[in-house]
Design an enzyme around this catalytic site. Sequence first.
Site, PDB file in Angstrom:
ATOM      1  N   GLY A 154       0.833  -1.211   0.000  1.00 35.56           N
ATOM      2  CA  GLY A 154       0.000   0.000   0.000  1.00 35.56           C
ATOM      3  C   GLY A 154       0.861   1.251   0.000  1.00 35.56           C
ATOM      4  O   GLY A 154       0.572   2.224   0.697  1.00 35.56           O
ATOM      5  N   VAL A 185      -3.085  -7.511  -2.687  1.00 35.50           N
ATOM      6  CA  VAL A 185      -2.771  -8.442  -1.591  1.00 35.50           C
ATOM      7  C   VAL A 185      -3.896  -9.442  -1.323  1.00 35.50           C
ATOM      8  O   VAL A 185      -3.689 -10.434  -0.628  1.00 35.50           O
ATOM      9  CB  VAL A 185      -2.394  -7.705  -0.270  1.00 35.50           C
ATOM     10  CG1 VAL A 185      -1.140  -6.873  -0.431  1.00 35.50           C
ATOM     11  CG2 VAL A 185      -3.560  -6.853   0.252  1.00 35.50           C
ATOM     12  N   TYR A 187     -14.919  -3.144   9.942  1.00 37.66           N
ATOM     13  CA  TYR A 187     -13.572  -2.549   9.895  1.00 37.66           C
ATOM     14  C   TYR A 187     -12.879  -2.754  11.242  1.00 37.66           C
ATOM     15  O   TYR A 187     -11.712  -3.165  11.295  1.00 37.66           O
ATOM     16  CB  TYR A 187     -13.637  -1.056   9.532  1.00 37.66           C
ATOM     17  CG  TYR A 187     -12.257  -0.412   9.538  1.00 37.66           C
ATOM     18  CD1 TYR A 187     -11.323  -0.730   8.554  1.00 37.66           C
ATOM     19  CD2 TYR A 187     -11.886   0.481  10.540  1.00 37.66           C
ATOM     20  CE1 TYR A 187     -10.049  -0.171   8.569  1.00 37.66           C
ATOM     21  CE2 TYR A 187     -10.616   1.046  10.566  1.00 37.66           C
ATOM     22  CZ  TYR A 187      -9.699   0.719   9.573  1.00 37.66           C
ATOM     23  OH  TYR A 187      -8.423   1.258   9.593  1.00 37.66           O
ATOM     24  N   LYS A 223      -9.388  -4.857  12.168  1.00 36.76           N
ATOM     25  CA  LYS A 223      -8.197  -4.312  12.836  1.00 36.76           C
ATOM     26  C   LYS A 223      -7.963  -5.000  14.180  1.00 36.76           C
ATOM     27  O   LYS A 223      -6.825  -5.095  14.639  1.00 36.76           O
ATOM     28  CB  LYS A 223      -8.323  -2.792  12.975  1.00 36.76           C
ATOM     29  CG  LYS A 223      -8.211  -2.070  11.624  1.00 36.76           C
ATOM     30  CD  LYS A 223      -6.861  -2.337  10.954  1.00 36.76           C
ATOM     31  CE  LYS A 223      -6.656  -1.561   9.675  1.00 36.76           C
ATOM     32  NZ  LYS A 223      -5.331  -1.747   9.068  1.00 36.76           N
ATOM     33  N   GLY A 253      -4.797   6.682  15.324  1.00 36.46           N
ATOM     34  CA  GLY A 253      -6.155   7.216  15.360  1.00 36.46           C
ATOM     35  C   GLY A 253      -6.418   7.925  14.033  1.00 36.46           C
ATOM     36  O   GLY A 253      -6.028   7.420  12.977  1.00 36.46           O
ATOM     37  N   THR A 278      -5.703  11.062   5.156  1.00 37.99           N
ATOM     38  CA  THR A 278      -5.125  10.481   3.932  1.00 37.99           C
ATOM     39  C   THR A 278      -6.308  10.267   2.978  1.00 37.99           C
ATOM     40  O   THR A 278      -7.355  10.881   3.163  1.00 37.99           O
ATOM     41  CB  THR A 278      -4.481   9.108   4.249  1.00 37.99           C
ATOM     42  OG1 THR A 278      -5.518   8.250   4.770  1.00 37.99           O
ATOM     43  CG2 THR A 278      -3.352   9.203   5.265  1.00 37.99           C
TER      44      THR A 278
HETATM   45  P1  NDP Z   1      -4.878   5.355   1.885  1.00 38.80           P
HETATM   46  O1  NDP Z   1      -6.206   5.069   1.289  1.00 38.80           O
HETATM   47  O2  NDP Z   1      -4.247   6.664   1.629  1.00 38.80           O
HETATM   48  O3  NDP Z   1      -3.840   4.196   1.485  1.00 38.80           O
HETATM   49  C1  NDP Z   1      -4.205   2.850   1.461  1.00 38.80           C
HETATM   50  C2  NDP Z   1      -3.173   2.071   0.675  1.00 38.80           C
HETATM   51  O4  NDP Z   1      -3.532   0.679   0.707  1.00 38.80           O
HETATM   52  C3  NDP Z   1      -3.094   2.499  -0.768  1.00 38.80           C
HETATM   53  O5  NDP Z   1      -1.744   2.602  -1.144  1.00 38.80           O
HETATM   54  C4  NDP Z   1      -3.761   1.347  -1.519  1.00 38.80           C
HETATM   55  O6  NDP Z   1      -3.134   1.164  -2.780  1.00 38.80           O
HETATM   56  C5  NDP Z   1      -3.435   0.169  -0.607  1.00 38.80           C
HETATM   57  N1  NDP Z   1      -4.334  -0.956  -0.822  1.00 38.80           N
HETATM   58  C6  NDP Z   1      -5.670  -1.008  -0.586  1.00 38.80           C
HETATM   59  N2  NDP Z   1      -6.152  -2.196  -0.975  1.00 38.80           N
HETATM   60  C7  NDP Z   1      -5.098  -2.899  -1.470  1.00 38.80           C
HETATM   61  C8  NDP Z   1      -4.966  -4.188  -2.049  1.00 38.80           C
HETATM   62  N3  NDP Z   1      -6.014  -5.012  -2.202  1.00 38.80           N
HETATM   63  N4  NDP Z   1      -3.741  -4.597  -2.448  1.00 38.80           N
HETATM   64  C9  NDP Z   1      -2.684  -3.778  -2.309  1.00 38.80           C
HETATM   65  N5  NDP Z   1      -2.744  -2.561  -1.786  1.00 38.80           N
HETATM   66  C10 NDP Z   1      -3.941  -2.127  -1.380  1.00 38.80           C
HETATM   67  O7  NDP Z   1      -5.085   5.140   3.463  1.00 38.80           O
HETATM   68  P2  NDP Z   1      -4.049   5.156   4.683  1.00 38.80           P
HETATM   69  O8  NDP Z   1      -2.691   5.499   4.245  1.00 38.80           O
HETATM   70  O9  NDP Z   1      -4.677   5.971   5.743  1.00 38.80           O
HETATM   71  O10 NDP Z   1      -4.138   3.636   5.128  1.00 38.80           O
HETATM   72  C11 NDP Z   1      -3.000   2.813   5.321  1.00 38.80           C
HETATM   73  C12 NDP Z   1      -3.269   1.852   6.459  1.00 38.80           C
HETATM   74  O11 NDP Z   1      -3.459   2.600   7.663  1.00 38.80           O
HETATM   75  C13 NDP Z   1      -4.532   1.014   6.309  1.00 38.80           C
HETATM   76  O12 NDP Z   1      -4.244  -0.303   6.758  1.00 38.80           O
HETATM   77  C14 NDP Z   1      -5.534   1.691   7.243  1.00 38.80           C
HETATM   78  O13 NDP Z   1      -6.512   0.788   7.708  1.00 38.80           O
HETATM   79  C15 NDP Z   1      -4.598   2.136   8.338  1.00 38.80           C
HETATM   80  N6  NDP Z   1      -5.099   3.194   9.207  1.00 38.80           N
HETATM   81  C16 NDP Z   1      -5.491   4.399   8.690  1.00 38.80           C
HETATM   82  C17 NDP Z   1      -5.944   5.403   9.533  1.00 38.80           C
HETATM   83  C18 NDP Z   1      -6.467   6.699   9.029  1.00 38.80           C
HETATM   84  O14 NDP Z   1      -7.171   7.402   9.782  1.00 38.80           O
HETATM   85  N7  NDP Z   1      -6.145   7.107   7.809  1.00 38.80           N
HETATM   86  C19 NDP Z   1      -5.958   5.203  10.989  1.00 38.80           C
HETATM   87  C20 NDP Z   1      -5.548   3.900  11.418  1.00 38.80           C
HETATM   88  C21 NDP Z   1      -5.101   2.954  10.559  1.00 38.80           C
HETATM   89  P3  NDP Z   1      -3.869   0.793  -4.153  1.00 38.80           P
HETATM   90  O15 NDP Z   1      -5.268   1.331  -4.082  1.00 38.80           O
HETATM   91  O16 NDP Z   1      -3.014   1.437  -5.191  1.00 38.80           O
HETATM   92  O17 NDP Z   1      -3.808  -0.705  -4.203  1.00 38.80           O
HETATM   93  C1  8X3 Z   2      -8.824   4.425  10.977  1.00 42.56           C
HETATM   94  C2  8X3 Z   2      -9.190   5.223  12.188  1.00 42.56           C
HETATM   95  O1  8X3 Z   2     -11.117   5.774  13.749  1.00 42.56           O
HETATM   96  O2  8X3 Z   2     -11.491   5.984  11.347  1.00 42.56           O
HETATM   97  O3  8X3 Z   2      -8.409   3.147  11.323  1.00 42.56           O
HETATM   98  O4  8X3 Z   2     -11.357   3.827  12.377  1.00 42.56           O
HETATM   99  S1  8X3 Z   2     -10.860   5.178  12.410  1.00 42.56           S
END
Ligand code: NDP
Ligand code: 8X3
Length: 262
Positions: free
Chosen positions: A13, A69, A161, A165, A192, A196
């Site tokens: 990702g 993935v 979701y 997690k 948290g 993004t």
């Molecule tokens: P983004 O949407 O900006 O990034 C998500 C990334 O995951 C992208 O690069 C996307 O790439 C990739 N992805 C999604 N599905 C697939 C797949 N099937 N195969 C390969 N790659 C995949 O979100 P974030 O950067 O915020 O998220 C990153 C991680 O952080 C996630 O696991 C999210 O749950 C976690 N997270 C996020 C929070 C938030 O508030 N933003 C808080 C807590 C955790 P592509 O679409 O090109 O495949």
């Molecule tokens: C992303 C944070 O609080 O939107 O994991 O679930 S929340």
Amino acid sequence: MISIQDRIVLITGASSGIGEACAKIFARGGAKLILAARRLERLDRLAKKLAETGAIASANDIYLIELDVRDRSQVEAAVNLLPDNWKAIDILINNAGLSRGLDKLHEGSFSDWEEMIDTNVKGLLYVTRYIVPGMVDRGCGHIINIGSIAGRAAYPKGNVYCASKAAVRAISEGLKQDLLGTPVRVTEIEPGLVETEFSNVRFHGDAEKAKNVYQGLTPLTAEDVADVVYFCATRSPHVNISEVLLVPTDQATATLVYRKSP
Ligand code: NDP
Ligand code: 8X3
């Protein structure tokens, strides 16, 4: 602190958000990067930017993989087909993940559920299963899983979701236990609110709804999270940071958030 120079770091990702920010900080530390995501053109753009800004010394320090993935055979092929000089992965950052929808469980969408479970849980497991044996054989490695505050307690309409997690949390704990007696480290980072593309994806492209999630508060940035990932990866080999909960100052729990009125 240990050096990251010439370490091979695989980030899933990496085409956006936290994964992209991790790519940048590890590149600056001198790592060799394997960047994976479905949107190869985004990875291409990022690789060019890293080369232009001098964050990576040469194009030979970066290897891109178009990867979903969720597809176990794709993951297996991607790992098996790595060129010999890229096979010895030192750090795996399991970051690929997403939320889809914010609905009461009894009104939820089956396809949203499947996408979250297939990506956040099964995808993370596949990548881990194919990469960790090499780490164990080489006696060196670190797996950093991006969980979430959502894995600690469910919140209304977060159901599946949050469950995905919570699974990341349990898998990280279990992996640490299973690797006990090896030098391979396991860390789970639980952010948290991070601004993004996450909420845009959750709301299927509804930018207005996505923007409202961060209204009236200062959320974390992807770089804030990447900083912590980098910190965990650069501790002395005898130090294992098992879990980090990382929230904006304006957030106490997944549901208790301070917002200034407009
Ligand atoms: P983004 O949407 O900006 O990034 C998500 C990334 O995951 C992208 O690069 C996307 O790439 C990739 N992805 C999604 N599905 C697939 C797949 N099937 N195969 C390969 N790659 C995949 O979100 P974030 O950067 O915020 O998220 C990153 C991680 O952080 C996630 O696991 C999210 O749950 C976690 N997270 C996020 C929070 C938030 O508030 N933003 C808080 C807590 C955790 P592509 O679409 O090109 O495949
Ligand atoms: C992303 C944070 O609080 O939107 O994991 O679930 S929340």
